[in-house]
Design a protein around this motif. Sequence first.
Motif, PDB file in Angstrom:
ATOM      1  N   ARG A  73      23.708  43.190  55.268  1.00  0.00           N
ATOM      2  CA  ARG A  73      24.374  43.955  56.039  1.00  0.00           C
ATOM      3  C   ARG A  73      25.848  44.134  55.713  1.00  0.00           C
ATOM      4  NH1 ARG A  73      25.924  48.652  57.598  1.00  0.00           N
ATOM      5  NH2 ARG A  73      26.318  48.959  59.440  1.00  0.00           N
ATOM      6  N   ALA A  74      26.312  42.957  55.724  1.00  0.00           N
ATOM      7  CA  ALA A  74      27.787  42.650  55.290  1.00  0.00           C
ATOM      8  C   ALA A  74      27.984  43.055  53.841  1.00  0.00           C
ATOM      9  CB  ALA A  74      27.935  41.083  55.325  1.00  0.00           C
ATOM     10  N   ARG A  75      27.156  42.820  53.145  1.00  0.00           N
ATOM     11  CA  ARG A  75      27.343  43.249  51.585  1.00  0.00           C
ATOM     12  C   ARG A  75      27.357  44.779  51.409  1.00  0.00           C
ATOM     13  NH1 ARG A  75      23.830  43.190  46.042  1.00  0.00           N
ATOM     14  NH2 ARG A  75      25.514  44.162  44.975  1.00  0.00           N
ATOM     15  N   GLU A  76      26.383  45.407  52.239  1.00  0.00           N
ATOM     16  CA  GLU A  76      26.557  47.134  52.495  1.00  0.00           C
ATOM     17  C   GLU A  76      28.033  47.320  52.796  1.00  0.00           C
ATOM     18  OE1 GLU A  76      23.801  48.205  55.207  1.00  0.00           O
ATOM     19  OE2 GLU A  76      21.900  47.526  53.949  1.00  0.00           O
ATOM     20  N   LEU A  77      28.306  46.793  54.078  1.00  0.00           N
ATOM     21  CA  LEU A  77      29.750  47.281  54.517  1.00  0.00           C
ATOM     22  C   LEU A  77      30.707  46.994  53.179  1.00  0.00           C
ATOM     23  CD1 LEU A  77      29.340  46.186  58.294  1.00  0.00           C
ATOM     24  CD2 LEU A  77      29.405  48.687  57.126  1.00  0.00           C
ATOM     25  N   VAL A  78      30.798  45.837  52.762  1.00  0.00           N
ATOM     26  CA  VAL A  78      31.885  45.197  51.911  1.00  0.00           C
ATOM     27  C   VAL A  78      31.770  46.381  50.546  1.00  0.00           C
ATOM     28  CG1 VAL A  78      32.595  43.392  50.451  1.00  0.00           C
ATOM     29  CG2 VAL A  78      31.976  43.044  52.554  1.00  0.00           C
ATOM     30  N   ASP A  79      30.636  46.675  50.183  1.00  0.00           N
ATOM     31  CA  ASP A  79      30.392  47.540  49.118  1.00  0.00           C
ATOM     32  C   ASP A  79      31.118  48.813  49.538  1.00  0.00           C
ATOM     33  OD1 ASP A  79      29.262  45.411  47.622  1.00  0.00           O
ATOM     34  OD2 ASP A  79      27.047  46.376  47.708  1.00  0.00           O
ATOM     35  N   GLN A  80      31.086  49.364  50.761  1.00  0.00           N
ATOM     36  CA  GLN A  80      31.727  50.542  51.200  1.00  0.00           C
ATOM     37  C   GLN A  80      32.926  50.483  51.005  1.00  0.00           C
ATOM     38  OE1 GLN A  80      29.485  51.692  54.754  1.00  0.00           O
ATOM     39  NE2 GLN A  80      27.820  51.823  53.694  1.00  0.00           N
ATOM     40  N   GLY A  81      33.688  49.336  50.969  1.00  0.00           N
ATOM     41  CA  GLY A  81      35.262  49.163  51.079  1.00  0.00           C
ATOM     42  C   GLY A  81      35.673  48.253  52.512  1.00  0.00           C
ATOM     43  N   THR A  82      34.751  48.063  53.074  1.00  0.00           N
ATOM     44  CA  THR A  82      35.288  47.217  54.256  1.00  0.00           C
ATOM     45  C   THR A  82      35.487  45.878  54.208  1.00  0.00           C
ATOM     46  OG1 THR A  82      33.686  48.597  55.635  1.00  0.00           O
ATOM     47  CG2 THR A  82      34.304  46.557  56.706  1.00  0.00           C
ATOM     48  N   PRO A  83      36.862  45.137  54.504  1.00  0.00           N
ATOM     49  CA  PRO A  83      37.211  43.889  54.250  1.00  0.00           C
ATOM     50  C   PRO A  83      35.985  43.048  55.013  1.00  0.00           C
ATOM     51  CG  PRO A  83      38.910  45.297  55.108  1.00  0.00           C
ATOM     52  CD  PRO A  83      37.749  45.947  55.108  1.00  0.00           C
ATOM     53  N   VAL A  84      35.699  41.923  54.350  1.00  0.00           N
ATOM     54  CA  VAL A  84      34.859  40.781  54.767  1.00  0.00           C
ATOM     55  C   VAL A  84      35.080  40.684  56.103  1.00  0.00           C
ATOM     56  CG1 VAL A  84      33.920  38.571  54.639  1.00  0.00           C
ATOM     57  CG2 VAL A  84      34.402  39.713  52.606  1.00  0.00           C
ATOM     58  N   GLU A  85      36.233  40.046  56.759  1.00  0.00           N
ATOM     59  CA  GLU A  85      36.383  39.834  58.201  1.00  0.00           C
ATOM     60  C   GLU A  85      35.948  41.282  59.014  1.00  0.00           C
ATOM     61  OE1 GLU A  85      37.467  37.289  59.869  1.00  0.00           O
ATOM     62  OE2 GLU A  85      37.399  35.873  58.082  1.00  0.00           O
ATOM     63  N   ALA A  86      36.331  42.275  58.521  1.00  0.00           N
ATOM     64  CA  ALA A  86      36.083  43.421  59.545  1.00  0.00           C
ATOM     65  C   ALA A  86      34.426  43.737  59.563  1.00  0.00           C
ATOM     66  CB  ALA A  86      36.890  44.584  59.083  1.00  0.00           C
ATOM     67  N   ALA A  87      33.926  43.467  58.375  1.00  0.00           N
ATOM     68  CA  ALA A  87      32.494  43.751  58.253  1.00  0.00           C
ATOM     69  C   ALA A  87      31.720  42.701  59.081  1.00  0.00           C
ATOM     70  CB  ALA A  87      31.892  43.624  56.702  1.00  0.00           C
ATOM     71  N   CYS A  88      32.108  41.626  59.208  1.00  0.00           N
ATOM     72  CA  CYS A  88      31.371  40.471  59.989  1.00  0.00           C
ATOM     73  C   CYS A  88      31.665  40.936  61.389  1.00  0.00           C
ATOM     74  CB  CYS A  88      32.043  39.165  59.633  1.00  0.00           C
ATOM     75  SG  CYS A  88      31.593  38.650  58.138  1.00  0.00           S
ATOM     76  N   ARG A  89      32.926  41.258  61.851  1.00  0.00           N
ATOM     77  CA  ARG A  89      33.083  41.549  63.133  1.00  0.00           C
ATOM     78  C   ARG A  89      32.176  42.559  63.556  1.00  0.00           C
ATOM     79  NH1 ARG A  89      33.233  40.215  67.825  1.00  0.00           N
ATOM     80  NH2 ARG A  89      34.404  41.258  69.435  1.00  0.00           N
ATOM     81  N   ILE A  90      31.988  43.889  62.663  1.00  0.00           N
ATOM     82  CA  ILE A  90      31.090  44.917  62.896  1.00  0.00           C
ATOM     83  C   ILE A  90      29.753  44.733  63.331  1.00  0.00           C
ATOM     84  CG2 ILE A  90      30.024  46.850  61.857  1.00  0.00           C
ATOM     85  CD1 ILE A  90      32.990  47.465  60.695  1.00  0.00           C
ATOM     86  N   ILE A  91      29.147  43.737  62.510  1.00  0.00           N
ATOM     87  CA  ILE A  91      27.735  43.328  62.468  1.00  0.00           C
ATOM     88  C   ILE A  91      27.860  42.417  63.801  1.00  0.00           C
ATOM     89  CG2 ILE A  91      26.047  41.783  61.456  1.00  0.00           C
ATOM     90  CD1 ILE A  91      27.521  42.559  58.635  1.00  0.00           C
ATOM     91  N   ILE A  92      28.609  41.592  64.319  1.00  0.00           N
ATOM     92  CA  ILE A  92      28.529  40.765  65.439  1.00  0.00           C
ATOM     93  C   ILE A  92      28.258  41.889  66.515  1.00  0.00           C
ATOM     94  CG2 ILE A  92      29.748  39.447  66.968  1.00  0.00           C
ATOM     95  CD1 ILE A  92      30.713  38.011  64.500  1.00  0.00           C
ATOM     96  N   LEU A  93      29.160  42.747  66.790  1.00  0.00           N
ATOM     97  CA  LEU A  93      29.232  43.887  67.691  1.00  0.00           C
ATOM     98  C   LEU A  93      27.922  44.694  67.618  1.00  0.00           C
ATOM     99  CD1 LEU A  93      33.066  45.098  67.492  1.00  0.00           C
ATOM    100  CD2 LEU A  93      31.889  43.704  69.328  1.00  0.00           C
ATOM    101  N   GLU A  94      27.693  44.992  66.350  1.00  0.00           N
ATOM    102  CA  GLU A  94      26.025  45.757  66.301  1.00  0.00           C
ATOM    103  C   GLU A  94      24.966  44.698  67.061  1.00  0.00           C
ATOM    104  OE1 GLU A  94      26.751  48.351  62.302  1.00  0.00           O
ATOM    105  OE2 GLU A  94      25.791  46.358  62.069  1.00  0.00           O
ATOM    106  N   ASP A  95      25.051  43.782  66.629  1.00  0.00           N
ATOM    107  CA  ASP A  95      24.047  42.469  67.257  1.00  0.00           C
ATOM    108  C   ASP A  95      24.197  42.423  68.679  1.00  0.00           C
ATOM    109  OD1 ASP A  95      21.982  40.806  66.304  1.00  0.00           O
ATOM    110  OD2 ASP A  95      23.125  39.263  66.938  1.00  0.00           O
ATOM    111  N   GLN A  96      25.406  42.435  69.152  1.00  0.00           N
ATOM    112  CA  GLN A  96      25.462  42.233  70.768  1.00  0.00           C
ATOM    113  C   GLN A  96      24.977  43.487  71.502  1.00  0.00           C
ATOM    114  OE1 GLN A  96      29.741  41.445  70.818  1.00  0.00           O
ATOM    115  NE2 GLN A  96      29.387  39.313  70.859  1.00  0.00           N
ATOM    116  N   LEU A  97      25.251  44.922  71.027  1.00  0.00           N
ATOM    117  CA  LEU A  97      25.070  46.117  71.307  1.00  0.00           C
ATOM    118  C   LEU A  97      23.431  46.019  71.405  1.00  0.00           C
ATOM    119  CD1 LEU A  97      25.281  48.856  72.459  1.00  0.00           C
ATOM    120  CD2 LEU A  97      25.667  49.661  70.248  1.00  0.00           C
ATOM    121  N   ALA A  98      22.745  45.715  70.285  1.00  0.00           N
ATOM    122  CA  ALA A  98      21.382  45.920  70.229  1.00  0.00           C
ATOM    123  C   ALA A  98      20.535  44.944  71.366  1.00  0.00           C
ATOM    124  CB  ALA A  98      21.039  45.380  68.750  1.00  0.00           C
ATOM    125  N   GLU A  99      21.250  43.621  71.556  1.00  0.00           N
ATOM    126  CA  GLU A  99      20.536  42.610  72.460  1.00  0.00           C
ATOM    127  C   GLU A  99      20.801  43.332  73.757  1.00  0.00           C
ATOM    128  OE1 GLU A  99      18.819  39.369  74.167  1.00  0.00           O
ATOM    129  OE2 GLU A  99      18.969  39.953  72.401  1.00  0.00           O
TER     130      GLU A  99
END
Length: 113
Positions: A73-99
């Motif tokens: 998922r991080a690679r998908e976001l980075v490939d779309q131009g999202t910086p690594v740190e921001a991609a990681c934060r997005i994924i963490i928030l997505e995971d927290q929302l799903a939980e």
Amino acid sequence: MDQPRSAAESGAGAEDRFDDEDYPAYSMGAAAEMLGVSPAFLRALGTAKLIEPKRSSGGHRRYSRYQLRLAARARELVDQGTPVEAACRIIILEDQLAEALRINAARDRPVGQ
């Protein structure tokens, strides 16, 4: 991110590890090859606190299927131009929302279902 205990940590047998998405079965090289990324990318995800690989007795990083899904998922976001740190934060928030949604759905479910 906190990870559930793996089958290996709970004393489960080898057959249970095949189904355990948290079992650290993949070396860094294998994980990088499967994802089409460099080992440096995986280390960057660790630095950003997205994934914390287990270590083998020799100190080598070992990744689980769950961690590989997060890295993909991080690679998908980075490939779309999202910086690594921001991609990681997005994924963490997505995971927290799903939980949170899972918890709410379980709470709202009538007793006995």
